[in-house]
Motif scaffolding. Sequence first.
Motif, PDB file in Angstrom:
ATOM      1  N   PRO A  26       2.601  25.002   3.743  1.00 60.32           N
ATOM      2  CA  PRO A  26       1.745  24.323   2.783  1.00 60.32           C
ATOM      3  C   PRO A  26       1.865  22.797   2.915  1.00 60.32           C
ATOM      4  N   LEU A  27       0.829  22.106   2.496  1.00 63.69           N
ATOM      5  CA  LEU A  27       0.817  20.651   2.628  1.00 63.69           C
ATOM      6  C   LEU A  27       1.895  20.008   1.745  1.00 63.69           C
ATOM      7  N   LYS A  28       2.723  19.171   2.379  1.00 64.45           N
ATOM      8  CA  LYS A  28       3.775  18.485   1.629  1.00 64.45           C
ATOM      9  C   LYS A  28       3.948  17.086   2.202  1.00 64.45           C
ATOM     10  N   LEU A  29       3.801  16.075   1.340  1.00 66.94           N
ATOM     11  CA  LEU A  29       3.950  14.689   1.766  1.00 66.94           C
ATOM     12  C   LEU A  29       5.133  14.072   1.028  1.00 66.94           C
ATOM     13  N   VAL A  30       5.781  13.109   1.679  1.00 70.04           N
ATOM     14  CA  VAL A  30       6.886  12.411   1.036  1.00 70.04           C
ATOM     15  C   VAL A  30       6.554  10.924   1.008  1.00 70.04           C
ATOM     16  N   CYS A  31       6.706  10.310  -0.159  1.00 71.84           N
ATOM     17  CA  CYS A  31       6.477   8.862  -0.283  1.00 71.84           C
ATOM     18  C   CYS A  31       7.518   8.147   0.566  1.00 71.84           C
ATOM     19  N   ASP A  32       7.056   7.268   1.440  1.00 67.98           N
ATOM     20  CA  ASP A  32       7.944   6.573   2.350  1.00 67.98           C
ATOM     21  C   ASP A  32       8.834   5.571   1.623  1.00 67.98           C
ATOM     22  N   TYR A  33       8.440   5.171   0.449  1.00 67.05           N
ATOM     23  CA  TYR A  33       9.216   4.190  -0.302  1.00 67.05           C
ATOM     24  C   TYR A  33      10.212   4.843  -1.249  1.00 67.05           C
ATOM     25  N   LYS A  45       0.863  -1.184   0.000  1.00 66.38           N
ATOM     26  CA  LYS A  45       0.000   0.000   0.000  1.00 66.38           C
ATOM     27  C   LYS A  45       0.894   1.226   0.000  1.00 66.38           C
ATOM     28  N   SER A  46       0.451   2.298  -0.622  1.00 62.28           N
ATOM     29  CA  SER A  46       1.252   3.521  -0.579  1.00 62.28           C
ATOM     30  C   SER A  46       1.316   4.025   0.865  1.00 62.28           C
ATOM     31  N   ARG A  47       2.392   4.727   1.171  1.00 59.93           N
ATOM     32  CA  ARG A  47       2.517   5.292   2.519  1.00 59.93           C
ATOM     33  C   ARG A  47       3.272   6.614   2.420  1.00 59.93           C
ATOM     34  N   PHE A  48       2.676   7.646   2.961  1.00 61.84           N
ATOM     35  CA  PHE A  48       3.284   8.972   2.898  1.00 61.84           C
ATOM     36  C   PHE A  48       3.486   9.529   4.284  1.00 61.84           C
ATOM     37  N   ARG A  49       4.588  10.221   4.461  1.00 58.05           N
ATOM     38  CA  ARG A  49       4.820  10.957   5.700  1.00 58.05           C
ATOM     39  C   ARG A  49       4.541  12.429   5.435  1.00 58.05           C
ATOM     40  N   VAL A  50       3.869  13.075   6.369  1.00 56.83           N
ATOM     41  CA  VAL A  50       3.582  14.499   6.214  1.00 56.83           C
ATOM     42  C   VAL A  50       4.792  15.271   6.730  1.00 56.83           C
ATOM     43  N   VAL A  51       5.453  16.026   5.839  1.00 52.79           N
ATOM     44  CA  VAL A  51       6.621  16.789   6.284  1.00 52.79           C
ATOM     45  C   VAL A  51       6.267  18.249   6.526  1.00 52.79           C
ATOM     46  N   SER A  52       5.143  18.683   5.957  1.00 51.64           N
ATOM     47  CA  SER A  52       4.690  20.050   6.225  1.00 51.64           C
ATOM     48  C   SER A  52       3.177  20.078   6.062  1.00 51.64           C
ATOM     49  N   ARG A  53       2.506  20.824   6.944  1.00 55.48           N
ATOM     50  CA  ARG A  53       1.045  20.939   6.845  1.00 55.48           C
ATOM     51  C   ARG A  53       0.645  22.231   6.159  1.00 55.48           C
ATOM     52  N   HIS A  80       5.279  15.221  -2.663  1.00 50.10           N
ATOM     53  CA  HIS A  80       3.953  15.499  -3.215  1.00 50.10           C
ATOM     54  C   HIS A  80       3.397  16.768  -2.582  1.00 50.10           C
ATOM     55  N   ASP A  81       3.043  17.728  -3.422  1.00 52.94           N
ATOM     56  CA  ASP A  81       2.401  18.960  -2.951  1.00 52.94           C
ATOM     57  C   ASP A  81       0.890  18.790  -3.002  1.00 52.94           C
TER      58      ASP A  81
END
Lengths: 308, 159
Positions: free
Chosen positions: B135-142, B125-133, B147-148
């Motif tokens: 502005p919203l910014k997620l990083v793929c854990d794999y 399954k995809s998994r993202f960590r939130v690095v900033s709220r 991702h903005d």
Amino acid sequence: MGWLGRDVITVLDFTREDLEVLFTEALNMEKYAKSRLDILNGKVLALAFFEPSTRTRLSFETAMLRLGGSVIGFSGTEATSMAKGENLADTIRMLDSYANAIVIRHSLEGAARFAAEVAESPVINAGDGSQNHPTQAMLDLYTMWREFGTIDGLSIGILGDLRYARVVNSLIQALSYYKVKLHLISPEPLKPRRELLEFMSSRGMAYDWTDDPYKAIGDVDVLYVVRIQRERFPDPMEYERVRGAYRVDLKLIERAKPSMIIMHPLPRVDEVDFAVDSTHHARYFKQAGLGVPLRMALLKLILGGDHE
Amino acid sequence: MSSKKELIISKIRSGVVIDHIPAGRALLVLRMLGITGREGFRVALVMNVESGKLGIKDIVKVEGRELTKDELNLVALVAPTATVNIIRDYEVVSKFKVVVPDVIEGLIKCKNPRCITNQQREPIKSRFRVVSREPLKLVCDYCGTIHDLGDIEKSLGIT
């Protein structure tokens, strides 16, 4: 945290202290790199190379054999059940039940982390897509440490494909633990990806970028050259546009410091002229040679081999 | 709640009311919660009603299903202004504003086609960590791809 039983997915899973433990152990292992040290008797290392490799695979294999262990595995998927459609997870589960540790190289990014989630045994990432190649970065830093006695204070130029080369990603991650001056040199389309640039700024790493190696050569202690990663270009036309864009030759290194060393993870294509090989600057073959003691140290630390 | 709204949907006995959803996002909120409508419990949806705070807004009411705070926080991805009211016996027992959780699993597709999570035949399954709220910014854990908000909205089908 130590090394025993750990996965090696990215350099950032480890601290500077962990790396220095590894370097000290690798120095110790240099004595045995052409002989045998039976500390991993009865242990089996699985080499799961879904993508081509020469140095990484053979140095892992040599390292395991020198330590008295055994090696199983494959290189390419043609002769395995993956040719019948078996997936990565099932292949890893099987290797996990046969071996004490698994070394994986795969063309997809994140494959090593996924394998580590599937396997109970330690998983060592030997390159996943254009993402990470942590043991290469460990070897690169070890080579610098051996050459200069320190990494702090070095001026390092990284020349080539900064966009797709996974060794660049891992090398810069590893260098973030040290105080170094970074010169990034690449054709414009091969500048680092946003992820790497943001990483550098989050770690406060100072760097400059140029597309002209002549501008940086006079300042560097280490010139680290990487080839253009043809196989990772989404569009072959894009590759044609940058192919042959840089070349390290005698004319370029005339302007270097006398003590400057040239490193390269190899294989090279045409980015380092053969004439450079015989100069006192060339270190890439020595660097490749150090891959065996470095990986012996890594396997010893992870698999827990004791010796006097 | 104003009587005007009660004309549209009645109060629920126990469940969840998600209020202050940006107008037009109620269906996406249900998707974030994994509610398809085929589960059997009652779901009410109000779209484009007047709101003091937002001008117009959507509201979602779910009756008879307990939703955890973690589940509800996923709503923040598509409706950052949403507030949640937990109802028991017609009374609001707790009320909170959603916040994007630290880790988001399975909901968003990684935009990197060479990411292992985009392999069809792997149990992953995809998994993202939130690095900033903000502005919203997620990083793929794999694969580490950033991702903005635009990438996330694209993956969730918001245009």
